[in-house]
Design a protein around this motif. Sequence first.
Motif, PDB file in Angstrom:
ATOM      1  N   THR A   3       0.863  -1.179   0.000  1.00  0.00           N
ATOM      2  CA  THR A   3       0.000   0.000   0.000  1.00  0.00           C
ATOM      3  C   THR A   3       0.897   1.226   0.000  1.00  0.00           C
ATOM      4  N   ALA A   4       0.578   2.168  -0.868  1.00  0.00           N
ATOM      5  CA  ALA A   4       1.357   3.402  -0.947  1.00  0.00           C
ATOM      6  C   ALA A   4       0.411   4.575  -1.153  1.00  0.00           C
ATOM      7  N   LYS A  44      -4.352   6.741  -3.161  1.00  0.00           N
ATOM      8  CA  LYS A  44      -4.054   5.508  -2.440  1.00  0.00           C
ATOM      9  C   LYS A  44      -3.919   4.381  -3.453  1.00  0.00           C
ATOM     10  N   THR A  45      -2.819   3.629  -3.344  1.00  0.00           N
ATOM     11  CA  THR A  45      -2.590   2.500  -4.237  1.00  0.00           C
ATOM     12  C   THR A  45      -2.440   1.222  -3.420  1.00  0.00           C
ATOM     13  N   SER A  46      -2.816   0.132  -4.051  1.00  0.00           N
ATOM     14  CA  SER A  46      -2.627  -1.192  -3.458  1.00  0.00           C
ATOM     15  C   SER A  46      -2.218  -2.117  -4.596  1.00  0.00           C
ATOM     16  N   THR A  50       6.695  -3.088  -5.169  1.00  0.00           N
ATOM     17  CA  THR A  50       7.127  -1.689  -5.222  1.00  0.00           C
ATOM     18  C   THR A  50       7.375  -1.210  -6.650  1.00  0.00           C
ATOM     19  N   GLN A  52       5.408  -1.663  -9.115  1.00  0.00           N
ATOM     20  CA  GLN A  52       4.131  -1.114  -9.563  1.00  0.00           C
ATOM     21  C   GLN A  52       3.845   0.239  -8.914  1.00  0.00           C
ATOM     22  N   VAL A  53       4.269   0.421  -7.674  1.00  0.00           N
ATOM     23  CA  VAL A  53       4.148   1.730  -7.025  1.00  0.00           C
ATOM     24  C   VAL A  53       4.935   2.753  -7.832  1.00  0.00           C
ATOM     25  N   LYS A  54       6.150   2.395  -8.192  1.00  0.00           N
ATOM     26  CA  LYS A  54       7.006   3.298  -8.968  1.00  0.00           C
ATOM     27  C   LYS A  54       6.361   3.629 -10.308  1.00  0.00           C
ATOM     28  N   ALA A  57       3.389   6.059  -9.668  1.00  0.00           N
ATOM     29  CA  ALA A  57       3.879   7.380  -9.272  1.00  0.00           C
ATOM     30  C   ALA A  57       4.511   8.114 -10.452  1.00  0.00           C
ATOM     31  N   THR A  71       5.857  10.181  -2.833  1.00  0.00           N
ATOM     32  CA  THR A  71       5.279   8.861  -2.623  1.00  0.00           C
ATOM     33  C   THR A  71       5.718   8.306  -1.268  1.00  0.00           C
ATOM     34  N   ILE A  73       5.310   4.795   1.143  1.00  0.00           N
ATOM     35  CA  ILE A  73       4.912   3.384   1.221  1.00  0.00           C
ATOM     36  C   ILE A  73       4.564   3.049   2.670  1.00  0.00           C
TER      37      ILE A  73
END
Length: 76
Positions: A3-4, A44-46, A50, A52-54, A57, A71, A73
Motif C-alpha cells: 500500500t502506498a 491511495k494505491t494497493s 514496489t 508497480q508503485v514506482k 507514481a 510517494t 509506502i
Amino acid sequence: MVTAYVMVKASTGDVDGLKHSMLNLHDGVESVSIVAGDVDFIVKTSVDDTAQVKEIAASIHEMSGIEDTQTYIAMD
C-alpha cells in the motif's frame, strides 16, 4: 500487497479532470481524494510490489497539469 500513498500537487485548476485521469490510470489505484493543504490530491494505491508503485507514481508525475509528487509506502 504493497500500500502506498502518492501526494500530488497540481498546476491546473481542473481538479475533477485530473482526479478522473488518476482513477483510471492503473488497476492498483484504489482512491483519489481532493484535499486542502500543501498538496491537492492523495492517491491511495494497493499493488503487488514496489515496482508497480514506482510505475503509478511516475505516470502521475508525467501527467499534464501535475507540478510535483511525493510517494510514501505504508509499513504496516
